[in-house]
Enzyme design. Sequence first.
Site, PDB file in Angstrom:
ATOM      1  N   LYS A   8      50.516   9.786  10.898  1.00 56.34           N
ATOM      2  CA  LYS A   8      50.292   8.605  10.070  1.00 56.34           C
ATOM      3  C   LYS A   8      48.893   8.034  10.260  1.00 56.34           C
ATOM      4  O   LYS A   8      48.316   7.489   9.323  1.00 56.34           O
ATOM      5  CB  LYS A   8      51.350   7.531  10.361  1.00 56.34           C
ATOM      6  CG  LYS A   8      52.701   7.853   9.754  1.00 56.34           C
ATOM      7  CD  LYS A   8      53.621   6.647   9.788  1.00 56.34           C
ATOM      8  CE  LYS A   8      54.986   6.985   9.198  1.00 56.34           C
ATOM      9  NZ  LYS A   8      55.945   5.880   9.383  1.00 56.34           N
ATOM     10  N   LYS A  49      60.563  20.485   4.482  1.00 53.27           N
ATOM     11  CA  LYS A  49      61.671  19.573   4.197  1.00 53.27           C
ATOM     12  C   LYS A  49      61.316  18.709   2.982  1.00 53.27           C
ATOM     13  O   LYS A  49      60.166  18.311   2.824  1.00 53.27           O
ATOM     14  CB  LYS A  49      61.867  18.701   5.436  1.00 53.27           C
ATOM     15  CG  LYS A  49      63.036  17.750   5.368  1.00 53.27           C
ATOM     16  CD  LYS A  49      63.098  16.914   6.630  1.00 53.27           C
ATOM     17  CE  LYS A  49      63.747  15.584   6.292  1.00 53.27           C
ATOM     18  NZ  LYS A  49      63.711  14.621   7.366  1.00 53.27           N
ATOM     19  N   LYS A  68      60.114  12.061   1.192  1.00 54.22           N
ATOM     20  CA  LYS A  68      60.034  10.975   0.222  1.00 54.22           C
ATOM     21  C   LYS A  68      58.594  10.535  -0.017  1.00 54.22           C
ATOM     22  O   LYS A  68      58.324   9.749  -0.883  1.00 54.22           O
ATOM     23  CB  LYS A  68      60.925   9.802   0.627  1.00 54.22           C
ATOM     24  CG  LYS A  68      60.687   9.245   1.999  1.00 54.22           C
ATOM     25  CD  LYS A  68      61.638   8.077   2.249  1.00 54.22           C
ATOM     26  CE  LYS A  68      61.502   7.584   3.682  1.00 54.22           C
ATOM     27  NZ  LYS A  68      62.217   6.345   3.917  1.00 54.22           N
TER      28      LYS A  68
END
Length: 332
Positions: free
Chosen positions: A114, A196, A199
């Site tokens: 992040k 994966k 979102k």
Amino acid sequence: MEERKTLYSAIQPTNNLTIGNYVGAIKNWLNLQENYDCYFSIANMHAITVRQDPAELRKKTLALLALYVACGIDPEKCCLYVQSHVSAHAELCWVLNTFTYVGEMERMTQFKDKSARHAENVNMGLMDYPVLMAADILLYQAQYVPVGEDQRQHLEIARDIAQRFNNAFSPTFTVPEGLFMKVGAKINDLQDPSKKMSKSVENPNGSVFLSDDRDTIIRKFKRAVTDSQSTIRFDPENKPGVSNLLTIYSVFADKSVEEAEAEFDGRGYGEFKAAVGEAVADKLAPLQAEQARILADRQYLDSILKSGAERAARTAGKTLFKVYKKIGFYQI
Ligand code: TRP
């Protein structure tokens, strides 16, 4: 009566949830709520570790609650609440910060990811994210925490912090265990089936959101990556795209993967992808309608959150009281 074990989980009210979140988290919670004393929170304090639009954050908080309820999470059975409504989260986080080392936070994979993605805003909250998560879990003395693989490291640190505190004083926190869901739960990206379904992915065609309308869903499945062969067979190693679609179909059409393979045996990829899209759209339509219906009833939503916050605050308050006592905070 045997005492039920406590289970804790949370979802951030940020980006749209995908069908992967539904299958991997929310759907599992339906079974869990029958057997555990469940706390499910909307982690809005975690959400602000990256910049949020305030109006959107408020809106998404209610939308997520309405979605939980539409999916069948029963506010009579579990404690559904918003994290910021229970001030003990911030308070315990502060104490736990003094039992956490800067070095271990700097090494967290998600923090590194992040910080790279939000280089303009590597704030203290982002670094402290795992400690707040530990506070969430430890406040409720949760034995179990159902999480995805991506949260394994955060759960580990929560366990470490709990043990550290317990060793420094006396047993105070239950040391939580992860419940890592297996059952065909892993849904991958439609455009890159080695990853994966996420979102917050760059390519929105790879993810199917719970809020997508029928046409969008069908279109995304039509564009899904398969392979250059033509057989519809479950073989994640050699046929990751097709296998991912079979998994999705089996979950959304309530069939086993073997049944799905048999059903599409000898049929073409085009037809197969269209059928997967239909199955997903068919399943999501009533869910979306129910979410919209609940979302329109603000009074109902507020009443869930009010009683949820009261119940959560009672449990959390007990733990915080013990902690304050042990660390020597003078009580009046
Ligand atoms: N960090 C979790 C996620 O993004 C959400 C979360 C916040 C959580 N607090 C938690 C999950 C406590 C489990 C337990 O998925």
